[in-house]
Design a protein around this motif. Structure first.
Motif, PDB file in Angstrom:
ATOM      1  N   UNK A  46       0.755  -1.175  -0.010  1.00  0.00           N
ATOM      2  CA  UNK A  46       0.089  -0.013  -0.017  1.00  0.00           C
ATOM      3  C   UNK A  46       0.893   1.127  -0.066  1.00  0.00           C
ATOM      4  N   UNK A  47       2.170   1.188  -0.077  1.00  0.00           N
ATOM      5  CA  UNK A  47       3.091   2.124  -0.080  1.00  0.00           C
ATOM      6  C   UNK A  47       3.545   3.003   1.282  1.00  0.00           C
ATOM      7  N   UNK A  48       3.331   1.837   2.504  1.00  0.00           N
ATOM      8  CA  UNK A  48       3.684   2.676   3.534  1.00  0.00           C
ATOM      9  C   UNK A  48       5.277   2.719   3.747  1.00  0.00           C
ATOM     10  N   UNK A  49       5.588   3.772   4.644  1.00  0.00           N
ATOM     11  CA  UNK A  49       6.892   3.883   4.882  1.00  0.00           C
ATOM     12  C   UNK A  49       7.418   3.201   6.143  1.00  0.00           C
TER      13      UNK A  49
ATOM     14  N   UNK B 183       5.519   4.264   9.077  1.00  0.00           N
ATOM     15  CA  UNK B 183       4.059   3.898   9.245  1.00  0.00           C
ATOM     16  C   UNK B 183       3.973   2.261   9.500  1.00  0.00           C
TER      17      UNK B 183
ATOM     18  N   UNK C 153       1.375   1.598  12.423  1.00  0.00           N
ATOM     19  CA  UNK C 153       0.266   1.071  12.124  1.00  0.00           C
ATOM     20  C   UNK C 153       0.109  -0.237  12.022  1.00  0.00           C
TER      21      UNK C 153
ATOM     22  N   UNK D  61      -6.667   1.666   5.996  1.00  0.00           N
ATOM     23  CA  UNK D  61      -5.115   1.556   6.136  1.00  0.00           C
ATOM     24  C   UNK D  61      -4.436   2.433   4.719  1.00  0.00           C
ATOM     25  N   UNK D  62      -4.740   1.767   3.840  1.00  0.00           N
ATOM     26  CA  UNK D  62      -3.902   2.482   2.494  1.00  0.00           C
ATOM     27  C   UNK D  62      -4.318   3.918   2.458  1.00  0.00           C
TER      28      UNK D  62
ATOM     29  N   UNK E 113      -4.984   5.992   5.028  1.00  0.00           N
ATOM     30  CA  UNK E 113      -4.236   6.599   6.192  1.00  0.00           C
ATOM     31  C   UNK E 113      -2.836   6.861   5.742  1.00  0.00           C
ATOM     32  N   UNK E 114      -2.274   5.556   5.014  1.00  0.00           N
ATOM     33  CA  UNK E 114      -0.806   5.613   4.608  1.00  0.00           C
ATOM     34  C   UNK E 114      -0.768   6.798   3.567  1.00  0.00           C
ATOM     35  N   UNK E 115      -1.730   7.110   2.661  1.00  0.00           N
ATOM     36  CA  UNK E 115      -1.617   8.095   1.831  1.00  0.00           C
ATOM     37  C   UNK E 115      -1.875   9.548   2.137  1.00  0.00           C
TER      38      UNK E 115
END
Lengths: 247, 337
Positions: free
Chosen positions: A142-145, A148, A152, B105-106, B108-110
């Motif tokens: 999902x592209x999390x750092x 994150x 999360x 979740x996605x 939030x990440x964005x």
């Protein structure tokens, strides 16, 4: 020898226990705060800098991750292997530097936190390792750092195990807090030493034991309840088995 | 939409390295559902993870929507990944979050704001048919429902591509069908490009427009299902229409006719019998609906050698049918054309 039939004995006992309990809770409370603040990141780094971990290559530099991992491993092992009574004394110069004195409850916080941090870091390590790597992968997709993923996924998903690990840590901080009573650290431990041991008051001794027992019971009950509350797995006992309960 | 060029992936150090992907090249067109089929250990998982670089290829390039992902910096790659949804075999939902929380979740990440996040997550949960389960935790959901949440999560950020890593392998046949139908619906409605990997031929039959077969890290064949069916000797086509072993009578000819599209409903066999006075035996037949079209393969036994049957076979081929001579009696092995 203290005479239980002397006038003012019971009110004196009550007063001493009240102060002792207050000091113990203060020492333990502040030590726990520092333990979490330092131990949690330390535990996360301990897992993260392992091979294939999230922080395997900090700043894109793989050997750095390896060095950090080695150093942390060393520090944690060192911290855990030195007996508390020795650590307490050995830390006196450091404690003096930080707090200004090495006597009293505030000073006792330093060795308590120092001994609890590596202990809790190991607990964190265990809890974080239990998180399914698929969840990390999903967050990455999902592209999390990395942060994150820590904030999360890793911490929330291991929360119930972390809570139980913390409870075990706090229990051992309470144990150690009794030991600082021997070097004028205050707290219930000092009550037991001063009155129960040095002045042969069995009543003081028993009262301290009961009080500490009650504190630990409340703590454990609270932790179990919280862990269940944050579990959502349908099998709330799952995580408990993996946390070592011995000190 | 997805272009994979000469991708290699090896694991381990040079001496004991294992090659998971061996010069893999793939082209997935915009808006299609592309299936990669292969057995366990064929490298499917590595391949799909190479698309969004969860697994970085040892060499080769991956281009998605005109952007060469293998070239991007880590930060750019994270942004690019938000346009690529992914669903997993074991769902990979956060146990501590509700269905809605997982979908959010996605977002939030964005960095999408709270109100918009709630609106979007409920909208997408509705799309996957789980509007009433928004507040349920994964432990309270069935496998099919969990995968719907997984799909919703992957779609929340409006990706252009969906990667499906054996998304239906942990589900029972009925749930598998409903999930595949959902994927197909979304594919049609939103124009989403889907790359899925599977070991189940049924998945390919049910939803795929194109397919590739992966074995030992190599692509054996790939193309649209329609073209694969009409490719002589295609392994994929063979597995789409399993006709079993060949056991012809000596002196006879065994042929396989593949029907697809318009030829599926013509009375080919009756015509053959009538025009040439042949005693045609039907040894086996499979008809499937593939990508919404009827397609099938029939195995016939004709009396006489292939030479003697040259005229009827040529006639069939003249009608645009794919005819393969798979046994001529003498060769009991059934050498395939």
């Amino acid at each position: 020898m203290i005479d239980p039939t002397a006038p003012g004995f019971w009110s004196g006992l009550f007063q001493v226990l009240l102060v002792g309990t207050g000091e113990t809770l203060y020492m333990v409370g502040v030590a726990v705060l520092f333990t979490v603040l330092v131990g949690l990141p330390l535990g996360i780094l301990l897992v993260g800098t392992e091979r294939g971990g999230l922080f395997e290559a900090p700043f894109g530099y793989r050997p750095l991750g390896r060095v950090i991992n080695r150093v942390l491993e060393f520090v944690v092992n060192l911290g855990r292997s030195v007996p508390f009574i020795i650590l307490m004394v050995a830390l006196i110069p450091f404690t003096r530097l930080v707090v200004g004195t090495f006597i009293g409850s505030t000073a006792a916080i330093v060795p308590l936190a120092v001994v609890a941090i590596p202990f809790f870091a190991r607990m964190v390590e265990i809890a974080i390792k239990e998180v399914d790597s698929g969840l990390v992968e999903a967050a990455e997709s999902l592209g999390a750092t990395r942060w994150q993923i820590v904030a999360k996924v890793l911490v929330p998903e291991s929360l119930s195990t972390l809570i139980l690990g913390l409870s075990t840590t706090v229990t051992s901080i309470i144990n150690f807090s009794a030991m600082v009573g021997t070097v004028a650290g205050g707290g219930l431990g000092q009550v037991a030493i001063q009155y129960g041991y040095q002045r042969y008051s069995t009543i003081h001794m028993v009262a301290v034991i009961i009080l500490i027992f009650i504190i630990v019971m409340i703590l454990q009950g609270l932790a179990t309840w919280l862990a269940r509350r944050f579990s959502h797995r349908g099998r709330p006992t799952r995580s408990r088995a993996t946390v070592p309960t011995a000190i | 939409m997805i272009s994979v060029k000469h991708v290699f992936k090896t694991f381990g150090a040079a001496a004991a390295a294992t090659t998971a992907l061996d010069d893999v090249s793939l082209e997935v067109a915009r808006g299609e559902i592309f299936g990669v089929i292969g057995q366990s250990g064929a490298g499917k998982s590595t391949l799909i993870r190479a698309i969004n670089l969860l697994e970085r290829p040892s060499s080769g390039t991956v281009t998605v929507d005109g952007e060469e992902l293998t070239r991007l910096s880590p930060d750019q790659l994270r942004l690019a990944r938000r346009k690529i949804g992914m669903v997993f075999q074991h769902f990979n939902l956060l146990a501590g979050r509700t269905a809605q929380g997982n979908v959010e979740l996605g977002l939030e990440i964005a960095g999408v704001g709270g109100t918009e996040r709630r609106r979007r997550s409920l909208e997408i949960l509705d799309l996957v048919g789980l509007a009433d389960k928004a507040g349920a935790y994964p432990a309270e959901l069935s496998g099919g429902q969990k995968q719907r949440v997984g799909i919703a999560r992957s779609l929340a950020g409006n990706p252009k591509i969906l990667l499906s890593d054996e998304a239906t392998s942990a589900l029972d046949p009925e749930t598998t069908r409903s999930i595949l139908d959902l994927v197909k619906t979304i594919n049609v409605q939103v124009g989403l490009t889907v790359l899925l990997i599977t070991h189940e031929m049924d998945v390919v039959k049910r939803v795929c427009d194109s397919a590739a077969m992966l074995e030992h890290g190599r692509i054996l064949e790939q193309g649209s299902i329609v073209s694969l069916i009409s490719t002589p000797g295609s392994r994929l086509a063979h597995e789409l229409f399993p006709l079993g072993e060949i056991a012809p009578h000596p002196g006879n000819t065994v042929i396989e006719i593949t029907f697809s599209g318009g030829s599926a409903d013509r009375p080919v066999i009756a015509q053959l019998a009538r025009s040439y006075g042949l005693d045609v035996s039907i040894l086996g037949a499979v008809v499937e609906t593939i990508g919404g079209n009827q397609a099938g393969r029939t195995r016939l036994e004709l009396p006489g050698t292939p030479l003697a049957n040259a005229a009827p076979i040529a006639d069939l081929r003249g009608q645009g049918l794919l005819v393969e001579i798979v046994g001529d009696g003498a060769a009991m092995e059934g050498a395939r054309a």
